[in-house]
Motif scaffolding. Structure first.
Motif, PDB file in Angstrom:
ATOM      1  N   GLU A   1       0.879  -1.170   0.000  1.00 23.73           N
ATOM      2  CA  GLU A   1       0.000   0.000   0.000  1.00 23.73           C
ATOM      3  C   GLU A   1       0.913   1.215   0.000  1.00 23.73           C
ATOM      4  O   GLU A   1       1.848   1.296   0.799  1.00 23.73           O
ATOM      5  CB  GLU A   1      -0.891   0.002   1.241  1.00 23.73           C
ATOM      6  N   VAL A   2       0.646   2.157  -0.885  1.00 25.23           N
ATOM      7  CA  VAL A   2       1.538   3.301  -1.064  1.00 25.23           C
ATOM      8  C   VAL A   2       0.707   4.571  -1.192  1.00 25.23           C
ATOM      9  O   VAL A   2      -0.344   4.584  -1.845  1.00 25.23           O
ATOM     10  CB  VAL A   2       2.406   3.133  -2.329  1.00 25.23           C
ATOM     11  N   VAL A   3       1.197   5.645  -0.578  1.00 25.53           N
ATOM     12  CA  VAL A   3       0.586   6.959  -0.747  1.00 25.53           C
ATOM     13  C   VAL A   3       1.452   7.769  -1.701  1.00 25.53           C
ATOM     14  O   VAL A   3       2.659   7.912  -1.486  1.00 25.53           O
ATOM     15  CB  VAL A   3       0.444   7.688   0.602  1.00 25.53           C
TER      16      VAL A   3
ATOM     17  N   THR B   1      13.419   2.678  -4.297  1.00 26.20           N
ATOM     18  CA  THR B   1      13.473   4.033  -4.858  1.00 26.20           C
ATOM     19  C   THR B   1      13.491   5.115  -3.783  1.00 26.20           C
ATOM     20  O   THR B   1      13.294   6.288  -4.056  1.00 26.20           O
ATOM     21  CB  THR B   1      12.313   4.282  -5.844  1.00 26.20           C
ATOM     22  N   GLU B   2      13.714   4.711  -2.542  1.00 27.18           N
ATOM     23  CA  GLU B   2      14.042   5.625  -1.441  1.00 27.18           C
ATOM     24  C   GLU B   2      13.009   6.720  -1.217  1.00 27.18           C
ATOM     25  O   GLU B   2      13.353   7.839  -0.845  1.00 27.18           O
ATOM     26  CB  GLU B   2      15.435   6.230  -1.667  1.00 27.18           C
ATOM     27  N   GLY B   3      11.734   6.407  -1.438  1.00 25.53           N
ATOM     28  CA  GLY B   3      10.672   7.365  -1.168  1.00 25.53           C
ATOM     29  C   GLY B   3      10.548   8.474  -2.187  1.00 25.53           C
ATOM     30  O   GLY B   3       9.827   9.452  -1.947  1.00 25.53           O
ATOM     31  N   LEU B   4      11.194   8.360  -3.328  1.00 24.07           N
ATOM     32  CA  LEU B   4      11.133   9.410  -4.345  1.00 24.07           C
ATOM     33  C   LEU B   4       9.852   9.368  -5.169  1.00 24.07           C
ATOM     34  O   LEU B   4       9.474  10.359  -5.791  1.00 24.07           O
ATOM     35  CB  LEU B   4      12.331   9.327  -5.299  1.00 24.07           C
ATOM     36  N   LEU B   5       9.170   8.223  -5.182  1.00 25.00           N
ATOM     37  CA  LEU B   5       7.981   8.069  -6.021  1.00 25.00           C
ATOM     38  C   LEU B   5       6.709   7.854  -5.212  1.00 25.00           C
ATOM     39  O   LEU B   5       5.607   7.965  -5.762  1.00 25.00           O
ATOM     40  CB  LEU B   5       8.172   6.888  -6.991  1.00 25.00           C
ATOM     41  N   GLY B   6       6.825   7.551  -3.955  1.00 31.12           N
ATOM     42  CA  GLY B   6       5.670   7.309  -3.109  1.00 31.12           C
ATOM     43  C   GLY B   6       6.109   6.816  -1.754  1.00 31.12           C
ATOM     44  O   GLY B   6       7.272   6.437  -1.559  1.00 31.12           O
ATOM     45  N   ILE B   7       5.181   6.816  -0.797  1.00 33.34           N
ATOM     46  CA  ILE B   7       5.497   6.447   0.581  1.00 33.34           C
ATOM     47  C   ILE B   7       4.798   5.138   0.923  1.00 33.34           C
ATOM     48  O   ILE B   7       3.565   5.040   0.898  1.00 33.34           O
ATOM     49  CB  ILE B   7       5.067   7.552   1.552  1.00 33.34           C
ATOM     50  N   ILE B   8       5.596   4.119   1.228  1.00 35.45           N
ATOM     51  CA  ILE B   8       5.060   2.818   1.600  1.00 35.45           C
ATOM     52  C   ILE B   8       4.438   2.909   2.996  1.00 35.45           C
ATOM     53  O   ILE B   8       5.077   3.380   3.942  1.00 35.45           O
ATOM     54  CB  ILE B   8       6.182   1.753   1.591  1.00 35.45           C
TER      55      ILE B   8
END
Length: 466
Positions: A166-168, A197-204
């Motif tokens: 689940e990602v925001v 991707t170290e939070g560059l595209l979305g937050i798990i």
């Protein structure tokens, strides 16, 4: 931006939002050693819905967001920016369930890795991700960095354990990809956009992890080899002899083992000095069979001249003792002082050349330098830690990095094997990825995060980190 922070506090309350100046110092940096930065605010949401609402607000105002997990990364991927908020996932710390039939675990991003391991073990199952910071790193960070660790040779990187996420997204959109099936080929598998991707595209925010049957048998051996060529020969023999039972294969060159065994007072389980030291771990479902397999391996290795001395643990206490020096990096500051750490990948056939060149060329630059080499050689991962004693707190990072990363590039390796790029390796990404590859990464970033608010200035992002 003080008005923006006040709005967040009014909406979520002081238990979730803390003004940056009032936030605890531990959130101002990770393990990368960069100078602490006080963020605009510290935000610790309790639910995915709160993460979504916070991201929507930040997106609307163009406020940067740096996601944080357990803060154990050494690449600066969780390092704050002064004009942005820190979004800690630590309160998303619930294990929602374990399905023993499907072999899955569902958990929040803030669950500590060791907690997840123990929960799986209590159900007779095994989570195959294991890293030294297991007691403090969090699942969200482990997946966002595609962490490696001690068992990659058997179970693979963090990516290989993920069934669903689940990602925001940057604008607050929630992607519910909580797949629980091993096979699901329904078009694009979006989870891979967010793993590593170290939070560059979305937050798990939540994850579904694959579990394995818990092997009841484990055998650990510690051996001394003549040098790197013998270590590689031993690795080949271990794979042939143990097959899927081989779960760890860790090497320590004398530059690491001699200094850390003496500096920590842990000593050596072997008599005399050796050209390299190896920990071999085998897991299986038959205690006697596993032990016999390891003994057979060592007998063959002795006969072939690959091993000069070795021991097998006979208890959990002895097993921990065999691992003790390998798991001593937390003692670097006490033993060495300030260090420059490296996490590189080298083709196995060039590992000997890499270690020899790095240690020799660093010594040529700084004769007093202490260059410690060790790693998960079974998966081509080499760790190097360097300290120049007379430099004190002002270690010559520029010169040392140019040397180590230059050798890595020349040998066809990667500047990041398991710890990500973050802030400290951004300038060297081109050593391991082509301009076309980086352009594609940035194109994806533009689509996913058009305002560039997610973890700016990290990895392949062109934004400013501070």
């Amino acid at each position: 931006m003080s008005g923006f922070v006040e709005t967040l506090i009014d909406r979520f309350g002081p238990s979730v939002v803390t003004a940056g100046a009032e936030s605890p110092e531990k959130y101002h940096h990770d393990w990368a050693g960069l100078a602490p930065v006080v963020p605009l605010a510290l935000v610790r949401p309790r639910t995915t819905e709160e993460v979504s609402e916070i991201m929507a607000a930040c997106h609307s105002e163009g406020v940067p967001v740096v996601p944080q997990g357990g803060l154990t990364g050494i690449s600066g991927g969780a390092h704050p920016v002064a004009r942005g908020i820190v979004l800690s996932l630590e309160k998303l710390d619930r294990i929602e369930g374990i399905d023993t039939d499907a072999g899955t675990l569902i958990a929040g991003a803030g669950v500590v890795l060791e907690t997840a391991q123990e929960a799986a073990r209590d159900k007779g199952l095994f989570l195959g991700i294991d890293i030294g910071s297991r007691g403090s790193c969090q699942l969200g960070g482990v997946l966002a960095t595609n962490a490696g660790g001690n068992t990659v040779v058997r179970y693979g990187m963090a990516r290989d354990h993920v069934l669903g996420l689940e990602v925001v997204l940057a604008d607050g959109t929630v992607i519910d990809g909580m797949n629980t099936m091993l096979k699901n080929n329904a078009a694009l598998d979006l989870k891979h956009l967010f793993i590593g991707t170290e939070g560059l595209l979305g937050i798990i925010t939540r994850c579904v992890l694959r579990l394995h049957p818990l092997p009841p048998a484990k055998e650990t051996a510690f051996v001394g080899c003549g040098g790197t060529s013998e270590v590689i020969g031993l690795l080949r023999t271990a794979r042939e002899t143990l097959g899927p039972m081989l779960s760890s294969f860790e090497v320590m060159w004398p530059s690491f083992f001699d200094i850390m065994s003496e500096g920590t007072g842990l000593g050596s389980p072997l008599a005399g000095k050796h050209g390299a030291y190896v920990i071999i771990e085998a897991t299986g479902f038959d205690k006697e069979g596993t032990r016999t397999a390891v003994e057979t391996l060592l007998e063959k290795a002795f006969e072939d001249g690959l091993v000069g001395d070795g021991v097998i643990a006979n208890s959990v206490k002895e097993e921990r003792a065999l691992w003790a020096v390998r798991e001593s990096p937390a003692e670097y500051e006490r033993v060495l002082g300030p260090v420059i750490p490296f996490d590189v990948g080298i083709p196995i056939g060039k590992m000997d050349e890499a270690v020899t060149r790095i240690e020799a060329e660093v010594h040529a630059l700084f004769p007093s330098a202490r260059t410690l080499s060790y790693g998960h050689i079974g998966d081509s991962n080499l760790h190097v830690v360097i300290n120049v004693p007379e430099a004190g707190q002002n270690q010559p990072e520029k010169e040392i990095k140019a040397c180590v990363y230059g050798i890595t590039r020349d040998l066809g390796g990667t500047v990041s094997a398991e710890h990500g790029i973050g802030a400290i390796k951004r300038d060297y990404l081109g050593y391991s990825r082509s301009a076309d590859e980086i352009a594609v990464m940035r194109g994806i970033k533009q689509v996913m995060d058009p305002k560039g608010i997610l973890n700016p200035g990290k990895s392949f992002d062109e934004g400013q980190a501070a």
